[in-house]
Design a protein around this motif. Sequence first.
Motif, short mmCIF file in Angstrom:
data_model
loop_
_atom_site.label_atom_id
_atom_site.label_comp_id
_atom_site.label_asym_id
_atom_site.label_seq_id
_atom_site.Cartn_x
_atom_site.Cartn_y
_atom_site.Cartn_z
N ALA A 59 0.80 -1.23 0.00
CA ALA A 59 0.00 0.00 0.00
C ALA A 59 0.82 1.27 0.00
CB ALA A 59 -0.96 0.01 1.19
N ILE A 60 2.03 1.23 -0.58
CA ILE A 60 2.84 2.44 -0.72
C ILE A 60 2.57 3.03 -2.11
CG2 ILE A 60 5.17 3.35 -0.97
CD1 ILE A 60 6.12 1.39 1.08
N ASN A 91 -4.10 8.99 -1.75
CA ASN A 91 -5.32 9.06 -0.93
C ASN A 91 -5.02 8.48 0.44
OD1 ASN A 91 -5.95 6.13 -0.91
ND2 ASN A 91 -6.35 6.45 -3.08
N ALA A 92 -6.01 8.55 1.32
CA ALA A 92 -5.82 8.15 2.72
C ALA A 92 -5.57 6.66 2.88
CB ALA A 92 -7.03 8.56 3.54
N LEU A 93 -5.87 5.86 1.87
CA LEU A 93 -5.64 4.42 1.95
C LEU A 93 -4.23 4.04 1.53
CD1 LEU A 93 -9.01 3.10 0.47
CD2 LEU A 93 -8.36 3.34 2.88
N ARG A 94 -3.42 4.99 1.12
CA ARG A 94 -2.06 4.72 0.69
C ARG A 94 -1.05 5.26 1.71
NH1 ARG A 94 -4.60 1.70 -1.67
NH2 ARG A 94 -4.89 1.52 -3.93
N THR A 95 0.13 4.64 1.74
CA THR A 95 1.20 4.98 2.67
C THR A 95 2.37 5.58 1.92
OG1 THR A 95 0.57 3.14 4.11
CG2 THR A 95 2.78 4.03 4.41
N ILE A 100 4.07 6.90 -8.61
CA ILE A 100 5.19 6.07 -8.18
C ILE A 100 4.74 5.25 -6.97
CG2 ILE A 100 6.19 7.95 -6.76
CD1 ILE A 100 8.97 6.79 -7.50
N TYR A 101 5.01 3.96 -7.02
CA TYR A 101 4.50 3.08 -5.96
C TYR A 101 5.45 1.89 -5.79
CZ TYR A 101 2.57 0.72 -10.11
OH TYR A 101 2.42 0.12 -11.33
#
Length: 371
Positions: free
Chosen positions: A5-6, A25-29, A89-90
Motif C-alpha cells: 500500500a505504498i 489518498n488516505a488508503l495509501r502509505t 510512483i509506488y
Amino acid sequence: MLQTAIEQTTNTVGTGTYELTAPTNALRTSFLTGVGNGGDVWYRCESDAAWEEGYGTVTAGTPDTLTRNVHRSSNANAAINWSAGVKRIYCSPDGQALRFGGVGAVPSAGGTANAQAIVHKPPLLVLRPGMTGAHTVTTTNTGAVTLAIDGLGAQPLRRANGTDFGLGELIAGQTIRWVWTGTEFRVLSDINRRDLGRELLASVAMAGSSGVEVTIPSGFDLLEVAVEGARVGSGSLLQVFLQAKVGGSWLTGPSGQYFDARTFNAASTGWVQQSYADAGIATYLGWIGGTNNDPLNAMTTLLNCAGNSYADRAHVMTRSLSNAEGGYGWSEMFAGGHVALGANQRIEAIRITDPGRAYTGGRLLIMGARR
C-alpha cells in the motif's frame, strides 16, 4: 525491499533522484512511513507515455526523496528522462526480486560476538517458520551464538545440523544466510567450517603460566594440537610433554596409557631411533630453554580420540619442528604413542606439562574434527 500500500506521486524532471509528494489518498502509505529513512525499496514509476522499474533508498526531507537504480523501463531499460508533469510512483516487486530475493545492503550484525542483532527497514513484525535472511558477521564468535532480529528477541543461531557454533567459526566480515525453523535460526550451509570440517577449539597464550590446560568438547574423533613458539626463562634445558585426561584422571602411563617412542634427526648421524622412554610422564613434545633459549614448535595429532562402545586407543603422533638445542644437534623429531580408552570413554582435556618455570612466550592452538 517490499511493503504493501505504498503509493505517492512525483513531479521529478530528468533522470535524477525522485522527489516525492503526498500519497494519492488516505488508503495509501508514503515511502518514508512504509520503509523508513534510509530503507531500500522496489518501485515502479509511470505516466501515460512511459514507465520505469527499479529500487532505491528513501531519505527523509522536504520533500522526501528516492534514489534510482533502474532494472527495466520503456526506454530500453535505461532511466527515463522524465518531462514535466505528475507521475505515479509506488512499491512494486521487480521480477528479479521475486525470483532471487530483495536487492540492497545486507545488514551487519550489532550486539556482541555471541549475541548478534540486526535491524531491517522496515522492521520484521513476526517470525514465521521458513523465513530466510542474511547478515554480515561483525565480530568473530567465541562460543554459542544467538541472533535477535528487529527487537523480536534473541534466538539460537546454529549450524545447519542444529548444533551450536564453536569458537571462531563465525568470522568477522563473513556473510551468512539462515532460515528460521520456528525454534532457532539455522545457517543454510556450513560454509564457515574450516579445513574439511575442522573447528578451532582453543587458542591460548602460554606466556605467564607454568602449565596450560584445555577442556575438549564431546563429539570429536580427531584432534590437532599445535605449540607455537613456546619459551621459558633462562635456566637448565627442559623437556615438555602433552598429557590427556580420560575418565576424570590425567594419564601418566605406562600401563596401557602413554608410550613415547622418538626418532631424532641428529646432524652428525642422521635419523636416530630412541626406544620407549618417559612413559611415566606423557607424550613427548620436545626440549625448551637452556643455553640458546630456543622456542619449541610442535604439532601433535590424536586419532580416534572419541570413545565408543568398545575399548580403543587414541593414537598420538607428534612432530617437533624446532627441537634444536646447542650441543644436541637435533633439527627435528617425531614421537609416537597411544592413549588407552575404555568403552564409551574419550579424551576430556589436554594439558602441557609444567616445565618448572613459567612460559615467557608461545601459543597453544587446538583444532578438532567431528565424528
